[in-house]
Design a protein around this motif. Sequence first.
Motif, short mmCIF file in Angstrom:
data_model
loop_
_atom_site.label_atom_id
_atom_site.label_comp_id
_atom_site.label_asym_id
_atom_site.label_seq_id
_atom_site.Cartn_x
_atom_site.Cartn_y
_atom_site.Cartn_z
N THR A 53 0.86 -1.19 0.00
CA THR A 53 0.00 0.00 0.00
C THR A 53 0.89 1.23 0.00
N ASP A 54 0.68 2.12 -0.94
CA ASP A 54 1.44 3.36 -0.97
C ASP A 54 0.75 4.35 -0.05
N LEU A 55 1.24 4.43 1.18
CA LEU A 55 0.59 5.28 2.17
C LEU A 55 0.72 6.77 1.83
N LYS A 56 1.66 7.11 0.99
CA LYS A 56 1.79 8.51 0.59
C LYS A 56 0.60 8.94 -0.27
N LYS A 57 -0.01 7.97 -0.94
CA LYS A 57 -1.17 8.26 -1.78
C LYS A 57 -2.45 7.68 -1.18
N TRP A 58 -2.31 7.09 -0.02
CA TRP A 58 -3.38 6.31 0.59
C TRP A 58 -4.63 7.11 0.90
N SER A 59 -4.46 8.33 1.41
CA SER A 59 -5.66 9.08 1.81
C SER A 59 -5.59 10.58 1.58
N GLY A 60 -4.42 11.13 1.64
CA GLY A 60 -4.34 12.58 1.55
C GLY A 60 -4.76 13.23 2.85
N LYS A 61 -5.00 14.51 2.82
CA LYS A 61 -5.31 15.27 4.02
C LYS A 61 -6.81 15.49 4.21
N ASP A 62 -7.63 14.88 3.35
CA ASP A 62 -9.06 15.14 3.41
C ASP A 62 -9.77 14.40 4.53
N GLY A 63 -9.05 13.54 5.25
CA GLY A 63 -9.68 12.77 6.32
C GLY A 63 -9.65 13.46 7.67
N TYR A 64 -9.20 14.72 7.69
CA TYR A 64 -9.08 15.46 8.95
C TYR A 64 -10.02 16.67 8.91
N VAL A 65 -10.89 16.76 9.92
CA VAL A 65 -11.85 17.86 9.98
C VAL A 65 -11.47 18.80 11.12
N PRO A 66 -11.38 20.10 10.88
CA PRO A 66 -11.04 21.04 11.96
C PRO A 66 -12.15 21.05 13.02
N VAL A 67 -11.74 21.07 14.27
CA VAL A 67 -12.71 21.09 15.36
C VAL A 67 -13.31 22.49 15.51
N TYR A 68 -12.52 23.49 15.17
CA TYR A 68 -12.99 24.88 15.28
C TYR A 68 -12.36 25.70 14.16
N GLY A 69 -13.14 26.50 13.51
CA GLY A 69 -12.62 27.33 12.44
C GLY A 69 -12.54 26.59 11.12
N ASN A 70 -11.79 27.16 10.19
CA ASN A 70 -11.68 26.60 8.83
C ASN A 70 -10.25 26.21 8.50
N LYS A 71 -9.53 25.72 9.48
CA LYS A 71 -8.14 25.35 9.25
C LYS A 71 -8.04 24.07 8.42
#
Length: 306
Positions: A53-71
């Motif tokens: 599994t190429d973890l560098k391409k596995w998911s990207g950063k879209d699996g993280y939701v900011p708890v507050y704000g639009n970071k």
Amino acid sequence: MGLSGKGPQSHRMVIFAAVFILMTLLILYSSNTVNDNVYAPFHVATNHVAKVTDLKKWSGKDGYVPVYGNKNMTLHCHNCALVTSSSHVLGTRAGEEIDHTECVIRMNDAPTLGYGSDVGNRTTLRVVAHSSVFRVVRRPNEFLHHTDSNPVMIFWGPPNKIGKDAKGTLYRLIQRVSMTYSNVSCFSITASKMRRFDSLFHRETGRDRQKSHSWLSTGWFTMVIAIEICDNIKVYGMVPPSYCGRKPATKKMPYHYYKPRGPDECITYIQNESGRRGNHHRFITEKQVFSRWAKQYNITFTHPRW
């Protein structure tokens, strides 16, 4: 008459003694059997062929939701120090080296205050399990002490506890910290990405996490996240997969460096590895996977080196 009275009593005593000896032998046999089962490894399925599994391409950063704000989760580092919570870090005097690394990653409520000479003081990223949220937010100053200018905290756990839509107690606590410490970027892992962590475990080990009654450890999440954001990773304090099976028996070490009277590390690993009832972390199995990933993702291990 007195002599004849002792006959049945003596006979009963002989029977009692025989039963006692038999029960003792059965208990000893059972104990040995339990020990054998305790040391029976969970490990990667024997007929499983690991899929790359190429973890560098596995998911990207879209699996993280900011708890507050639009970071956005944009953290990227060339060199990372991943500091485990193992007591193997004690006495290493690795703190200065760790603090000079570009990014420093820590887990759960592992403190730096009082342990700086061995584990360093800086923190760039802290990965926190839902079960550790209360301990972290109860003393935020302790865990945000000497952090980088814009530290990141990633929280993982059941979506109904820390998901943005849940609005539960844990989520509100995380949100309060994020609002109070505006320089800290707090993210929760989405439900879809949590499922991807499960499927990754299945893909790498041949074991279904739920069917095998396994809980992924914070170490599993942290290692995968580190691979996503770091070009090179140096891990401090993690033992190799074979460490707890060595003979003669390895020296007893506390599971956490900041809990000297806590459970022994190897006993914890072995009991979790072999547990079949309830849910258990499969620490040794996870380390087998990390060992495979080491060359693929420029991961090195120190204290101990392997």
